[in-house]
Design a protein around this motif. Structure first.
Motif, PDB file in Angstrom:
ATOM      1  N   VAL A   1       8.405 -20.884 -19.387  1.00  5.01           N
ATOM      2  CA  VAL A   1       9.539 -22.183 -19.634  1.00  5.01           C
ATOM      3  C   VAL A   1      11.245 -21.827 -19.704  1.00  5.01           C
ATOM      4  CG1 VAL A   1       9.561 -23.943 -21.277  1.00  5.01           C
ATOM      5  CG2 VAL A   1       7.850 -22.779 -21.094  1.00  5.01           C
ATOM      6  N   THR A   2      11.812 -22.725 -18.643  1.00  3.34           N
ATOM      7  CA  THR A   2      13.141 -22.188 -18.521  1.00  3.34           C
ATOM      8  C   THR A   2      13.402 -23.859 -18.889  1.00  3.34           C
ATOM      9  OG1 THR A   2      13.163 -22.290 -16.299  1.00  3.34           O
ATOM     10  CG2 THR A   2      13.292 -20.016 -17.731  1.00  3.34           C
TER      11      THR A   2
ATOM     12  N   ASP B   1      15.760 -19.457 -20.713  1.00  2.00           N
ATOM     13  CA  ASP B   1      14.073 -19.252 -20.789  1.00  2.00           C
ATOM     14  C   ASP B   1      13.805 -19.317 -21.921  1.00  2.00           C
ATOM     15  OD1 ASP B   1      11.929 -17.870 -21.704  1.00  2.00           O
ATOM     16  OD2 ASP B   1      12.360 -16.290 -20.119  1.00  2.00           O
TER      17      ASP B   1
ATOM     18  N   PRO C   1      12.906 -33.298 -13.420  1.00  2.00           N
ATOM     19  CA  PRO C   1      13.937 -33.391 -12.708  1.00  2.00           C
ATOM     20  C   PRO C   1      14.882 -34.074 -13.396  1.00  2.00           C
ATOM     21  CG  PRO C   1      12.669 -34.075 -11.208  1.00  2.00           C
ATOM     22  CD  PRO C   1      12.148 -33.747 -12.343  1.00  2.00           C
TER      23      PRO C   1
ATOM     24  N   ASP D   1       1.931 -24.646 -13.973  1.00  2.00           N
ATOM     25  CA  ASP D   1       3.259 -24.809 -13.005  1.00  2.00           C
ATOM     26  C   ASP D   1       3.806 -26.307 -13.042  1.00  2.00           C
ATOM     27  OD1 ASP D   1       3.430 -22.432 -12.258  1.00  2.00           O
ATOM     28  OD2 ASP D   1       1.341 -22.604 -10.939  1.00  2.00           O
ATOM     29  N   LEU D   2       4.867 -26.733 -13.621  1.00  2.00           N
ATOM     30  CA  LEU D   2       5.178 -28.180 -13.561  1.00  2.00           C
ATOM     31  C   LEU D   2       7.260 -27.557 -13.150  1.00  2.00           C
ATOM     32  CD1 LEU D   2       5.663 -31.082 -14.548  1.00  2.00           C
ATOM     33  CD2 LEU D   2       5.265 -30.419 -16.740  1.00  2.00           C
ATOM     34  N   HIS D   3       7.313 -28.919 -12.336  1.00  2.00           N
ATOM     35  CA  HIS D   3       9.328 -29.228 -13.019  1.00  2.00           C
ATOM     36  C   HIS D   3       9.121 -30.314 -12.401  1.00  2.00           C
ATOM     37  CE1 HIS D   3      13.168 -28.511 -11.375  1.00  2.00           C
ATOM     38  NE2 HIS D   3      12.693 -29.413 -10.974  1.00  2.00           N
TER      39      HIS D   3
ATOM     40  N   GLU E   1       6.537 -22.193 -15.116  1.00  2.00           N
ATOM     41  CA  GLU E   1       5.346 -21.383 -14.519  1.00  2.00           C
ATOM     42  C   GLU E   1       4.558 -20.448 -14.849  1.00  2.00           C
ATOM     43  OE1 GLU E   1       8.858 -18.710 -12.558  1.00  2.00           O
ATOM     44  OE2 GLU E   1      10.264 -20.032 -14.078  1.00  2.00           O
TER      45      GLU E   1
ATOM     46  N   ILE F   1      13.954 -28.647 -16.108  1.00  2.00           N
ATOM     47  CA  ILE F   1      12.464 -28.330 -16.868  1.00  2.00           C
ATOM     48  C   ILE F   1      11.058 -27.588 -15.183  1.00  2.00           C
ATOM     49  CG2 ILE F   1      11.034 -28.376 -18.784  1.00  2.00           C
ATOM     50  CD1 ILE F   1      12.019 -30.419 -19.576  1.00  2.00           C
ATOM     51  N   THR F   2      11.471 -26.378 -16.193  1.00  2.00           N
ATOM     52  CA  THR F   2      10.944 -25.223 -15.248  1.00  2.00           C
ATOM     53  C   THR F   2       9.268 -24.676 -16.212  1.00  2.00           C
ATOM     54  OG1 THR F   2      12.129 -24.909 -13.232  1.00  2.00           O
ATOM     55  CG2 THR F   2      10.464 -24.166 -13.655  1.00  2.00           C
TER      56      THR F   2
END
Length: 537
Positions: free
Chosen positions: A65-66, A71, A27, A23-25, A5, A2-3
């Protein structure tokens, strides 16, 4: 997996964005806990992962957001259904079938899975969540906690790669919450499922998180890090972290086990001291008397020969596992259920035989589902109706709302409030009539720690003014902080009844965190410890 941007979400007519510059990733294969005060944007962030934001909630989403490479701007929730499973705060809004087994199978049917696969997964999920005995039950007959487990199970059967959960343990008793969290850990550790969950009851979940994401609601970027690091700066934190802060422990403990390993010096300092006795109940008039009460829901006995007196000025916590009969008892006290045997006397009335207007002068109920009480289009209209219905001075209800929910606009529709905010609005509506006996069913569901502290202060004032209060709750910290007396139900019968300190300390399931850390000493709250030793609370 989940990302986010540079994601900003703004709703129409909102004074500021619900999320700003995120902004967040996240894993694959991690359990990530989302924390922050009520209204800080947690539900919006979750909705941006499953595509509900902005496709169904409206508003404007800027940034990207992916999820698993998809997307969410171009993939609607149905396009993400095989990847993202979601469970909201309200399980009833999640259901589309009538029985437990059908609900568990529905998601797989929508994806066209083979019958033998569906059967196997249904059986696995029934066992995982302890639902096997309920497989044929109508969903409408389940307790709130049982409904929540079914809602989670209906998502698990699809085997999503990402699970998004909003307050997943809010309606569960401590044992059921541990079962659900154990399942989530198994999914993360054994299957590599990514779990993103928002939860206010941090004492239940923070020790299991790989990462914590803190939202402040003021437009600042989220704080992301290891749980102990984020808890050191978070305005919302569980009692065990509060105790660690007060005692100056570093790193901060996240679990009872961590705290007990460091607590020996603290226990030595407390040796020979005792917590102050709770303020005595000075009034003591009997507001309600329950004698030999039996209640059935269809052929199923729910309450069995129950005896209970509720007195003015006394706060009583009603606890017990899901399905023990707590909500049924509260409903019977306001006349929603007729006794099969026994008697209830509330202010000289038998609630099931009296007119609702008569009953409401003596007893008021705030149910688990606030929509049962809220029927107007705006917060202001709800408050005005409450003033009229109760004969209170104009503005009385709005003053309560402002105290419990600072900053909530008059023109907001109740459905646009969070679950906790709706519950608080319903509480203000009931309290406007100032009934002698106030019944609350899971009143802290969806509330952050600051909102809960405001609620505790208000309920203490009501008790001091001579109101009796009965709380049906799974929140052991609330009972420790507020209740003079605790009653525990099991299978519709009273199995414990006495002063809160005695009842909860003797029960591993219902003891608060501080009691577990400092056992066998009878300390229940961080405030008691801090006051005794002159520490900052």
């Amino acid at each position: 997996m989940i990302t986010f941007e540079d994601v900003t979400v703004t709703y129409a007519d909102a004074e500021r964005p619900a999320l700003a510059g995120v902004d967040l990733h996240i894993p694959e294969g991690e359990l990530v806990l989302l924390v922050g005060p009520s209204g800080s944007g947690k539900s919006t962030l979750l909705g941006a992962v499953n595509g509900l934001v902005p496709h169904f909630t409206g508003g404007e989403l800027r940034g990207r957001v992916t999820v698993a490479g998809r997307d969410t701007r171009t993939h609607r929730p149905r396009d993400l259904a095989d990847v993202v499973g979601s469970v909201g705060q309200d399980p009833l809004a999640h259901f589309v079938t009538d029985t437990v087994e059908d609900e568990l199978a529905y998601g797989m049917e929508s994806l066209g899975l083979p019958g033998d696969v569906m059967r196997r997964r249904v059986e696995e999920t029934l066992d995982l969540l302890g639902l096997a005995d309920l497989r044929d039950r109508p969903l409408s007959t389940l307790s709130g906690g049982q409904q929540q487990r079914v809602a989670i199970g209906s998502v698990l059967t699809v085997h999503p790669r990402v699970l998004v959960l909003d307050e997943p343990t809010s309606a569960l008793d401590p044992g059921a919450a541990e079962e659900v969290l154990a399942v989530l850990q198994r999914l993360v550790h054994d299957l590599g499922t990514t779990v993103l969950l928002a939860e206010h009851r941090l004492e239940r979940v923070v020790q299991y998180a790989d990462q914590v994401v803190l939202l402040d609601g003021g437009g600042a970027p989220p704080v992301v890090g290891a749980p102990a690091e984020v808890m050191a700066v978070s305005p919302v934190h569980p009692p065990v972290v509060s105790l660690g802060r007060a005692a100056g422990w570093s790193p901060l403990p996240l679990s009872i086990r961590d705290a007990r390993r460091r607590a020996a010096p603290l226990r030595e300092r407390l040796d020979g001291r005792t917590p102050p006795a709770p303020a005595p109940v000075t009034d003591g008039r009997t507001l309600a008397r329950v004698s030999g009460l039996q209640v059935r829901r269809g052929p199923v006995p729910v309450l069995r020969g129950l005896d209970l007196d509720l007195r003015a000025g006394q706060v009583t916590a009603l606890m017990g596992r899901n399905g023990a009969g707590k909500s049924t008892l509260l409903g019977t006290l306001v006349g929603l259920h007729a006794p099969a045997a026994g008697r209830i006397d509330v202010g000289g009335l038998e609630p099931a035989k009296a007119r609702p207007a008569q009953v409401l002068r003596h007893v008021g109920l705030v149910p688990q589902e606030p929509r049962d009480l809220l029927y107007c289009d705006t917060v202001a209209a709800e408050c005005a109706a409450a003033d009229r219905d109760s004969g209170a001075a104009s503005g009385s209800c709005r003053a309560l709302v402002s105290r419990l929910l600072p900053g909530v606009p008059d023109g907001l529709h109740p459905r646009d409030l969070s679950e906790g905010q709706r519950l608080t609005l319903a509480l203000a509506v009931v309290l406007t009539a100032r009934p002698g006996l106030v019944l609350l069913d899971e009143p802290t569901r969806g509330l952050d720690y600051a909102a809960k502290a405001r609620l505790v202060e208000l309920l203490r004032e009501l008790a001091a003014a001579g109101h009796g209060i009965l709380l049906a709750t799974h929140d052991v910290e609330l009972a420790a902080e507020l209740a003079h007396r605790t009653v525990i139900l099991a299978e519709g019968e009273v199995v414990a009844d006495g002063p809160t300190a005695e009842v909860v300390v003797s029960s591993p399931a219902f003891a608060p965190q501080v009691a577990k850390v400092l056992a066998p000493a009878p300390w229940l709250t961080v405030r008691q410890v801090a006051d005794a030793l002159g520490l900052p609370a």
